[in-house]
Design an enzyme around this catalytic site. Structure first.
Site, PDB file in Angstrom:
ATOM      1  N   LEU A 298      -2.223   4.994  -2.149  1.00 35.06           N
ATOM      2  CA  LEU A 298      -3.634   4.931  -1.048  1.00 35.06           C
ATOM      3  C   LEU A 298      -4.154   3.632  -0.612  1.00 35.06           C
ATOM      4  O   LEU A 298      -4.012   2.068  -1.388  1.00 35.06           O
ATOM      5  CB  LEU A 298      -4.444   5.017  -2.619  1.00 35.06           C
ATOM      6  CG  LEU A 298      -4.529   6.441  -2.947  1.00 35.06           C
ATOM      7  CD1 LEU A 298      -5.592   6.584  -4.389  1.00 35.06           C
ATOM      8  CD2 LEU A 298      -4.945   7.907  -2.017  1.00 35.06           C
ATOM      9  N   HIS A 299      -3.502   3.508   0.797  1.00 38.50           N
ATOM     10  CA  HIS A 299      -3.605   2.189   1.270  1.00 38.50           C
ATOM     11  C   HIS A 299      -5.349   1.437   1.276  1.00 38.50           C
ATOM     12  O   HIS A 299      -5.138   0.244   1.046  1.00 38.50           O
ATOM     13  CB  HIS A 299      -3.486   2.054   2.934  1.00 38.50           C
ATOM     14  CG  HIS A 299      -2.004   3.198   3.020  1.00 38.50           C
ATOM     15  ND1 HIS A 299      -0.933   2.832   2.883  1.00 38.50           N
ATOM     16  CD2 HIS A 299      -1.910   5.062   3.537  1.00 38.50           C
ATOM     17  CE1 HIS A 299       0.192   3.671   3.281  1.00 38.50           C
ATOM     18  NE2 HIS A 299      -1.042   4.700   3.494  1.00 38.50           N
ATOM     19  N   ASP A 300      -6.139   2.191   1.391  1.00 39.30           N
ATOM     20  CA  ASP A 300      -7.414   1.310   1.656  1.00 39.30           C
ATOM     21  C   ASP A 300      -8.678   1.453   0.232  1.00 39.30           C
ATOM     22  O   ASP A 300      -8.616  -0.002  -0.159  1.00 39.30           O
ATOM     23  CB  ASP A 300      -8.390   2.153   2.370  1.00 39.30           C
ATOM     24  CG  ASP A 300      -8.038   2.760   3.958  1.00 39.30           C
ATOM     25  OD1 ASP A 300      -7.119   2.408   4.091  1.00 39.30           O
ATOM     26  OD2 ASP A 300      -8.166   3.453   3.709  1.00 39.30           O
TER      27      ASP A 300
ATOM     28  N   THR B  90       0.681  -1.129  -0.486  1.00 41.72           N
ATOM     29  CA  THR B  90      -0.106   0.002  -0.128  1.00 41.72           C
ATOM     30  C   THR B  90       1.093   1.373  -0.022  1.00 41.72           C
ATOM     31  O   THR B  90       0.757   2.321  -0.594  1.00 41.72           O
ATOM     32  CB  THR B  90      -0.964  -0.052   1.238  1.00 41.72           C
ATOM     33  OG1 THR B  90      -0.351   0.382   2.147  1.00 41.72           O
ATOM     34  CG2 THR B  90      -1.624  -1.264   1.214  1.00 41.72           C
ATOM     35  N   ASN B  91       2.210   1.345   0.090  1.00 38.25           N
ATOM     36  CA  ASN B  91       2.582   2.676   0.113  1.00 38.25           C
ATOM     37  C   ASN B  91       3.297   2.827  -1.655  1.00 38.25           C
ATOM     38  O   ASN B  91       3.765   3.652  -1.094  1.00 38.25           O
ATOM     39  CB  ASN B  91       3.915   1.897   1.564  1.00 38.25           C
ATOM     40  CG  ASN B  91       4.146   2.946   2.537  1.00 38.25           C
ATOM     41  OD1 ASN B  91       3.337   3.216   3.341  1.00 38.25           O
ATOM     42  ND2 ASN B  91       4.810   2.031   3.858  1.00 38.25           N
TER      43      ASN B  91
END
Length: 314
Positions: A238-240, A190-191
């Site tokens: 945008l991790h989610d 996600t990073n």
């Protein structure tokens, strides 16, 4: 695909909600809100406001937990997500969220048990409550997706812990021990799921979405924070959103199966642990960790979904 989405919007959670609502292959059955990036009050109002903008007030908003199972005081992040969670955007003062009771969540799951998937991109407290209250039902859910953890990379709250797992490691442990099958999207992937300001501007210029104005404004706000902690990024991870992308694009993602556990004690609270030695014990549980992905496809997919309302991808 039918999903029940647990979230604490929060900028990245809000972009994930927008992605899910616009995605032609995702049917959002409900949004369960909780504390995390902001208070449960703010996250509930933000979720309802996002649904209202798209004329989707038919999707229930279910208010969840306001604090972790441990009772430890919660730290919110206005410097990252803005004072109320949507960066520079504030819902109208007279906006009232229509909130459904927690029990509705179980009705939704029961009625769709054969094909519903749970996606939790926030602190996992509300989901852990569900497993404690109705274990016989929750253990029938075929797949649970969690945004959280950091394996062999630094954390983002402490040197070893990611925010969601750190926020309530007891709750995360409940889910890892009780859920039938768990897919985890950690900071490892996600990073690197970065949306730049230019991409947000491109979407603004090519979409007729009800979120046309919101996307560049919240992206710029989020990116301003990352300018300070990750100079040169010119955007924000945008991790989610990635967790929802992973749900439908596992063929574009490198995944490993390992037993996962989370440290609960203060010294390394929230640390996610798995055995990555060359020779390891065969996993006993259905835990899957996303470790790498096709970044170009992720970007193309994000743009395509945000233009799905009739805009054109150049």
């Amino acid at each position: 695909m039918k999903i029940l989405l647990f979230a604490d919007p929060g900028i990245d959670d809000s972009l994930a909600i927008i992605y899910a609502l616009l995605h032609p292959e995702i049917e959002v059955m409900g949004i369960v809100t909780g504390y995390g990036n902001v208070s449960v009050f703010d996250s509930t109002r933000n979720a309802a406001y996002l649904l209202d903008l798209a004329g989707r007030s038919d999707i229930p908003v279910i208010r969840g937990a306001s604090q972790p199972l441990s009772g430890i005081p919660t730290t919110f992040y206005p410097e990252i997500h803005g004072p109320q969670g949507l960066g520079p955007i504030v819902p109208p003062a007279d906006f009232q969220a229509d909130v459904s009771p927690f029990e509705l969540m179980f009705e939704i799951i029961e009625e769709n048990i054969d094909d519903i998937v749970i996606v939790d991109v926030g602190r996992q407290t509300s989901l852990a409550f569900a497993f404690n209250l109705r274990p016989e039902l929750m253990e029938e859910v075929k797949e649970v997706y969690l945004m959280g953890g950091a394996f062999m990379v630094p954390g983002n709250v402490t040197d070893v812990a990611e925010a969601n797992f750190w926020g309530d490691p007891i709750a995360t442990s409940v889910i890892l021990n009780k859920a039938q099958k768990v897919y985890i999207t950690p900071l490892n992937v996600t990073n690197r799921a970065i949306i730049t300001r230019d991409i947000a501007t491109y979407i603004f210029n090519h979409t007729n979405s009800p979120y046309k104005k919101l996307i560049p404004e919240v992206t710029n706000y989020y990116a301003t924070f990352y300018d300070q902690v990750m100079p040169g990024l010119d955007g924000s991870p945008l991790h989610d959103v990635f967790t929802l992308y992973y749900l439908l694009n596992k063929d574009r993602t490198y995944t490993v199966k390992r037993d996962v556990r989370v440290a609960i004690v203060d010294g390394n609270r929230g640390q996610s642990i798995a055995d990555f030695r060359m020779v390891y014990k065969e996993p006993e549980r259905e835990h899957y960790i996303a470790m790498d992905f096709n970044y170009n496809h992720f970007i193309e997919d994000f743009i395509r979904i945000n233009l799905a309302d009739g805009g054109e991808l150049a």
